[in-house]
Design an enzyme around this catalytic site. Structure first.
Site, PDB file in Angstrom:
ATOM      1  N   LYS A  45     -27.413 -17.821  49.313  1.00 22.63           N
ATOM      2  CA  LYS A  45     -26.496 -18.650  50.058  1.00 22.63           C
ATOM      3  C   LYS A  45     -26.639 -18.448  51.564  1.00 22.63           C
ATOM      4  O   LYS A  45     -26.254 -19.284  52.364  1.00 22.63           O
ATOM      5  CB  LYS A  45     -25.048 -18.274  49.675  1.00 22.63           C
ATOM      6  CG  LYS A  45     -24.650 -18.493  48.263  1.00 22.63           C
ATOM      7  CD  LYS A  45     -23.188 -18.040  48.105  1.00 22.63           C
ATOM      8  CE  LYS A  45     -22.756 -18.073  46.680  1.00 22.63           C
ATOM      9  NZ  LYS A  45     -21.388 -17.499  46.538  1.00 22.63           N
ATOM     10  N   GLY A  46     -27.187 -17.305  51.948  1.00 17.83           N
ATOM     11  CA  GLY A  46     -27.090 -16.845  53.337  1.00 17.83           C
ATOM     12  C   GLY A  46     -27.621 -17.787  54.393  1.00 17.83           C
ATOM     13  O   GLY A  46     -27.135 -17.788  55.519  1.00 17.83           O
ATOM     14  N   ASP A 102     -32.011 -16.169  55.973  1.00 19.37           N
ATOM     15  CA  ASP A 102     -30.984 -15.673  56.889  1.00 19.37           C
ATOM     16  C   ASP A 102     -31.439 -14.376  57.560  1.00 19.37           C
ATOM     17  O   ASP A 102     -31.387 -14.226  58.769  1.00 19.37           O
ATOM     18  CB  ASP A 102     -29.635 -15.480  56.168  1.00 19.37           C
ATOM     19  CG  ASP A 102     -29.729 -14.584  54.931  1.00 19.37           C
ATOM     20  OD1 ASP A 102     -30.848 -14.200  54.519  1.00 19.37           O
ATOM     21  OD2 ASP A 102     -28.663 -14.260  54.357  1.00 19.37           O
ATOM     22  N   ASP A 105     -34.570  -7.867  55.486  1.00  8.26           N
ATOM     23  CA  ASP A 105     -34.173  -6.460  55.582  1.00  8.26           C
ATOM     24  C   ASP A 105     -35.353  -5.617  55.068  1.00  8.26           C
ATOM     25  O   ASP A 105     -36.257  -5.264  55.810  1.00  8.26           O
ATOM     26  CB  ASP A 105     -32.896  -6.283  54.769  1.00  8.26           C
ATOM     27  CG  ASP A 105     -32.300  -4.893  54.852  1.00  8.26           C
ATOM     28  OD1 ASP A 105     -32.913  -4.016  55.477  1.00  8.26           O
ATOM     29  OD2 ASP A 105     -31.220  -4.664  54.301  1.00  8.26           O
ATOM     30  N   PHE A 154     -25.708  -3.021  58.737  1.00  9.32           N
ATOM     31  CA  PHE A 154     -25.317  -4.169  57.926  1.00  9.32           C
ATOM     32  C   PHE A 154     -24.503  -5.137  58.788  1.00  9.32           C
ATOM     33  O   PHE A 154     -23.506  -4.758  59.385  1.00  9.32           O
ATOM     34  CB  PHE A 154     -24.513  -3.717  56.709  1.00  9.32           C
ATOM     35  CG  PHE A 154     -24.386  -4.789  55.687  1.00  9.32           C
ATOM     36  CD1 PHE A 154     -25.423  -5.057  54.805  1.00  9.32           C
ATOM     37  CD2 PHE A 154     -23.236  -5.571  55.619  1.00  9.32           C
ATOM     38  CE1 PHE A 154     -25.318  -6.065  53.868  1.00  9.32           C
ATOM     39  CE2 PHE A 154     -23.117  -6.584  54.680  1.00  9.32           C
ATOM     40  CZ  PHE A 154     -24.168  -6.828  53.810  1.00  9.32           C
ATOM     41  N   ASP A 161     -23.089 -12.268  54.530  1.00  9.38           N
ATOM     42  CA  ASP A 161     -21.819 -11.939  53.875  1.00  9.38           C
ATOM     43  C   ASP A 161     -21.660 -10.456  53.583  1.00  9.38           C
ATOM     44  O   ASP A 161     -22.631  -9.693  53.546  1.00  9.38           O
ATOM     45  CB  ASP A 161     -21.723 -12.672  52.535  1.00  9.38           C
ATOM     46  CG  ASP A 161     -22.627 -12.031  51.482  1.00  9.38           C
ATOM     47  OD1 ASP A 161     -23.846 -11.933  51.747  1.00  9.38           O
ATOM     48  OD2 ASP A 161     -22.122 -11.606  50.423  1.00  9.38           O
ATOM     49  N   ARG A 167     -19.110 -15.287  55.730  1.00  8.23           N
ATOM     50  CA  ARG A 167     -20.216 -16.200  56.015  1.00  8.23           C
ATOM     51  C   ARG A 167     -19.816 -17.238  57.066  1.00  8.23           C
ATOM     52  O   ARG A 167     -20.653 -17.775  57.789  1.00  8.23           O
ATOM     53  CB  ARG A 167     -20.635 -16.960  54.750  1.00  8.23           C
ATOM     54  CG  ARG A 167     -21.249 -16.090  53.673  1.00  8.23           C
ATOM     55  CD  ARG A 167     -21.862 -16.969  52.590  1.00  8.23           C
ATOM     56  NE  ARG A 167     -22.089 -16.248  51.352  1.00  8.23           N
ATOM     57  CZ  ARG A 167     -23.159 -15.498  51.095  1.00  8.23           C
ATOM     58  NH1 ARG A 167     -24.102 -15.370  52.003  1.00  8.23           N
ATOM     59  NH2 ARG A 167     -23.286 -14.881  49.937  1.00  8.23           N
TER      60      ARG A 167
HETATM   61  P1  IMP Z   1     -34.278  -7.806  51.535  1.00  3.12           P
HETATM   62  O1  IMP Z   1     -34.864  -8.185  50.211  1.00  3.12           O
HETATM   63  O2  IMP Z   1     -33.907  -6.353  51.597  1.00  3.12           O
HETATM   64  O3  IMP Z   1     -35.143  -8.224  52.714  1.00  3.12           O
HETATM   65  O4  IMP Z   1     -32.899  -8.540  51.659  1.00  3.12           O
HETATM   66  C1  IMP Z   1     -32.786  -9.878  51.925  1.00  3.12           C
HETATM   67  C2  IMP Z   1     -31.411 -10.392  51.613  1.00  3.12           C
HETATM   68  O5  IMP Z   1     -30.410  -9.369  51.601  1.00  3.12           O
HETATM   69  C3  IMP Z   1     -31.000 -11.376  52.680  1.00  3.12           C
HETATM   70  O6  IMP Z   1     -31.430 -12.683  52.374  1.00  3.12           O
HETATM   71  C4  IMP Z   1     -29.487 -11.232  52.689  1.00  3.12           C
HETATM   72  O7  IMP Z   1     -28.921 -12.075  51.730  1.00  3.12           O
HETATM   73  C5  IMP Z   1     -29.252  -9.788  52.294  1.00  3.12           C
HETATM   74  N1  IMP Z   1     -29.066  -8.920  53.481  1.00  3.12           N
HETATM   75  C6  IMP Z   1     -29.943  -8.061  54.029  1.00  3.12           C
HETATM   76  N2  IMP Z   1     -29.426  -7.464  55.115  1.00  3.12           N
HETATM   77  C7  IMP Z   1     -28.180  -7.960  55.251  1.00  3.12           C
HETATM   78  C8  IMP Z   1     -27.137  -7.743  56.217  1.00  3.12           C
HETATM   79  O8  IMP Z   1     -27.240  -6.978  57.192  1.00  3.12           O
HETATM   80  N3  IMP Z   1     -26.000  -8.464  56.015  1.00  3.12           N
HETATM   81  C9  IMP Z   1     -25.838  -9.340  54.982  1.00  3.12           C
HETATM   82  N4  IMP Z   1     -26.784  -9.588  54.087  1.00  3.12           N
HETATM   83  C10 IMP Z   1     -27.949  -8.894  54.209  1.00  3.12           C
END
Ligand code: IMP
Length: 184
Positions: A45-46, A102, A105, A154, A161, A167
């Site tokens: 959703k982000g 969005d 990470d 975070f 979210d 959001r």
């Molecule tokens: P990754 O797979 O660790 O890169 O995470 C990606 C997803 O985790 C993003 O699309 C977000 O939905 C969520 N995410 C990662 N970091 C944050 C944050 O700081 N705040 C909120 N959602 C996050």
């Protein structure tokens, strides 16, 4: 500066900076794909707010597609588990595809998505993310367009979210530690 929301400890990126940067990204994308059409793939959703604002700054024939992928559930650490909750409606074979995320990470979600969409033989496949946390990347993922680099904290707001809340904040900020009390 006074916090704009009672749950927010501090603002990382104010609204006007987000909007200015998105306009720049849209302009850049318009130039890079000049004479071509583009499929924007919003990762739900982000990325829904980012996608909505970004597409209005892209002056090209654009199709909008939506994909939902689970990553965090209700925690603030990446699980590494990636599940497709909603797939694309249309075929992307021989299309220029731009994934709109969005935040990157660990990069696990994005690398999974890039690998998956690559198997569908798009003409080109690129990534546009509003935010990236370079210190947290565990996978090498090529990011073609990045709005902002964030510290490894975070963040919430503008699509990001915590437990599916915040959001709708028009800025990106850090929650007060007390908001996480039962999760860390
Ligand atoms: P990754 O797979 O660790 O890169 O995470 C990606 C997803 O985790 C993003 O699309 C977000 O939905 C969520 N995410 C990662 N970091 C944050 C944050 O700081 N705040 C909120 N959602 C996050």
């Amino acid at each position: 500066m006074k916090s704009p929301h009672p749950d927010i400890e501090r603002v990382l990126i104010p609204t006007h900076e987000i909007q200015t940067r998105i306009a720049q990204l849209g302009k850049q994308i318009t130039q890079d794909y000049k004479g071509e059409s583009l499929v924007l793939v919003c990762v739900l959703k982000g990325a829904f707010l980012f996608m909505a604002d970004l597409c209005r700054h892209i002056d090209l024939p654009v199709n909008t597609e939506f994909m939902a992928i689970s990553s965090y559930g209700h925690a603030t650490k990446s699980s590494g588990v990636v599940r497709i909750l909603k797939d694309l409606n249309e075929c992307i074979e021989d299309r220029n595809v731009l994934i709109v995320e969005d935040i990157v990470d660990t990069g696990l979600t994005l690398s999974y998505l890039v690998d998956l969409l690559a198997t569908r033989h798009p003409r080109s496949l690129k990534v546009c993310t509003l935010c990236s946390k370079p210190q947290c990347h565990q996978r090498e993922v090529k990011i073609d367009y990045c709005g902002f680099e964030l510290p490894s904290e975070f963040a919430v707001g503008y699509g990001l979210d915590f437990k599916d809340f915040y959001r709708n904040l028009p800025f990106i900020g850090i929650l007060k530690p007390i908001m996480y009390e039962n999760d860390l």
